[in-house]
Write a protein that holds these residues in place. Structure first.
Motif, PDB file in Angstrom:
ATOM      1  N   PHE A  26      -7.808  -4.060   0.613  1.00 23.92           N
ATOM      2  CA  PHE A  26      -7.529  -2.654   0.911  1.00 23.92           C
ATOM      3  C   PHE A  26      -8.413  -2.162   2.048  1.00 23.92           C
ATOM      4  O   PHE A  26      -7.953  -1.409   2.917  1.00 23.92           O
ATOM      5  CB  PHE A  26      -7.734  -1.791  -0.329  1.00 23.92           C
ATOM      6  CG  PHE A  26      -7.382  -0.338  -0.121  1.00 23.92           C
ATOM      7  CD1 PHE A  26      -6.072   0.045   0.116  1.00 23.92           C
ATOM      8  CD2 PHE A  26      -8.361   0.644  -0.154  1.00 23.92           C
ATOM      9  CE1 PHE A  26      -5.740   1.379   0.327  1.00 23.92           C
ATOM     10  CE2 PHE A  26      -8.040   1.976   0.046  1.00 23.92           C
ATOM     11  CZ  PHE A  26      -6.726   2.340   0.291  1.00 23.92           C
TER      12      PHE A  26
ATOM     13  N   SER B 293      -4.114   1.588  -2.766  1.00 30.14           N
ATOM     14  CA  SER B 293      -3.772   0.212  -3.114  1.00 30.14           C
ATOM     15  C   SER B 293      -2.753   0.237  -4.249  1.00 30.14           C
ATOM     16  O   SER B 293      -2.668   1.193  -5.007  1.00 30.14           O
ATOM     17  CB  SER B 293      -5.024  -0.553  -3.545  1.00 30.14           C
ATOM     18  OG  SER B 293      -5.574   0.004  -4.729  1.00 30.14           O
TER      19      SER B 293
ATOM     20  N   VAL C  91       0.860  -1.182   0.000  1.00 30.29           N
ATOM     21  CA  VAL C  91       0.000   0.000   0.000  1.00 30.29           C
ATOM     22  C   VAL C  91       0.893   1.227   0.000  1.00 30.29           C
ATOM     23  O   VAL C  91       1.890   1.279   0.724  1.00 30.29           O
ATOM     24  CB  VAL C  91      -0.921   0.005   1.242  1.00 30.29           C
ATOM     25  CG1 VAL C  91      -1.639   1.345   1.380  1.00 30.29           C
ATOM     26  CG2 VAL C  91      -1.940  -1.125   1.149  1.00 30.29           C
TER      27      VAL C  91
END
Length: 348
Positions: free
Chosen positions: A236, A221, A200
């Motif tokens: 996510f 993401s 991330v």
């Protein structure tokens, strides 16, 4: 453009889940048209052909009924920055505007950039933590566009994109998070290490390559190859919820270990915003962050989160100049910004 200056976009309305910590949610898909080189390799004539084709398809959709359309080359520098400050276009779209355009829904919950890094960059926005809403909306509109446009797609890779990191689903999910508790408790470095491990990215207020202002971070993401859209959403969302739990615990630690210092910071920030005669955007964002935290921990009750969102939006340089109807130098902007902030808070 004047209409936009006079209103706050829906995604800053503070209507969603956890509005004090989660400013907004966004979903973005990247697509390219079969038979055309990527925008970076297209000449001006072919860029205009792509622009015309995508624009025609998009404006036929009910989601873009009465939409606003701008060709970037026809906008002033101030107007371009204004749209970027509103997150409706990227900084990449600002430069070399020939053959580039953007279509924006009336409520500003949809934005379609044409000939940015890819032929199509479609974005959906929502206030607060609303990943499911933006996920479904962006894919619904993308599917409708795909019925009229021939997307570049290859097995086993998926949708082809200019940057290999977007190849596959072409989907990116992101949230704008206010993480003052983590920053004030000096735990940001640990958070960044943990987020990097789960693929991330953490960026500034305007995305890649920009600075963090007012402790607002764009968490996005990264993976789009070898995963489905639904898998991206679920993984996510888990990361965001873990990050929010970390922020809540950081605030508890602050209240336990430095309650008086924290309350002093919050009240000083509110006092400065309410009375200052000169404010830079950086200062405004910093003080707004402290007041936002004050709302979150139950120390401030008479100011709405939506008001703080509006202060952050309209205190930006281009917004400020559009709001007052003239171009201004840094000193005059600081004066007008302080005046705007005082007036806004007085109205609460």
């Amino acid at each position: 453009m004047r209409e936009m200056v006079e209103r706050t976009p829906r995604w800053l309305s503070a209507e969603g889940k956890f509005p004090e910590m989660v400013i907004s949610s966004r979903a973005r898909v990247a697509r390219n048209l079969e038979g055309f080189l990527f925008p970076g390799k297209l000449d001006g004539k072919l860029k205009k052909e792509v622009l015309k084709e995508v624009r025609k398809a998009a404006l036929s959709l009910p989601e873009f009924k009465e939409a606003l359309y701008f060709e970037i080359s026809e906008l002033s520098d101030l107007d371009r920055v204004f749209l970027a400050e509103r997150h409706l276009i990227s900084l990449d779209l600002l430069a070399d505007g020939e053959g580039k355009g953007v279509i924006i829904s009336r409520d500003e919950t949809l934005s379609l950039m044409i000939n940015e890094e890819d032929h199509i960059r479609l974005q959906a926005f929502a206030p607060g933590l609303n990943l499911e809403e933006v996920f479904e909306k962006v894919l619904r509109v993308e599917e409708k566009l795909g019925e009229m446009l021939n997307y570049a797609y290859r097995e086993p890779y998926g949708f082809l994109t200019s940057c290999p990191t977007n190849t596959g689903t072409g989907l990116r999910l992101s949230v704008l998070l206010h993480l003052a508790g983590i920053v004030y408790s000096k735990q940001l470095e640990g958070l960044l290490r943990n987020l990097a491990k789960v693929k991330v990215s953490v960026r500034g207020l305007y995305g890649e390559g920009t600075n963090v202002e007012g402790n607002v971070f764009q968490i996005s993401s990264l993976l789009s190859l070898g995963v489905s859209e639904r898998e991206t959403l679920e993984s996510f969302r888990d990361v965001v919820e873990i990050t929010l739990d970390f922020e809540k615990k950081s605030r508890e630690i602050l209240l336990e270990n430095m309650k008086e210092a924290l309350e002093d910071k919050i009240q000083r920030s509110l006092a400065i915003l309410s009375s200052a005669r000169l404010l830079s955007f950086k200062e405004t964002a910093e003080y707004v962050s402290a007041v936002r935290l004050g709302i979150g921990i139950g120390k401030i009750f008479d100011i709405k989160v939506r008001t703080l969102n509006e202060l952050l939006l309209f205190s930006q340089p281009a917004h400020l100049q559009k709001l007052f109807g003239k171009e201004m130098g840094p000193r005059e902007r600081d004066e007008k910004r302080a005046s705007y902030v005082r007036t806004k808070l007085k109205a609460e």
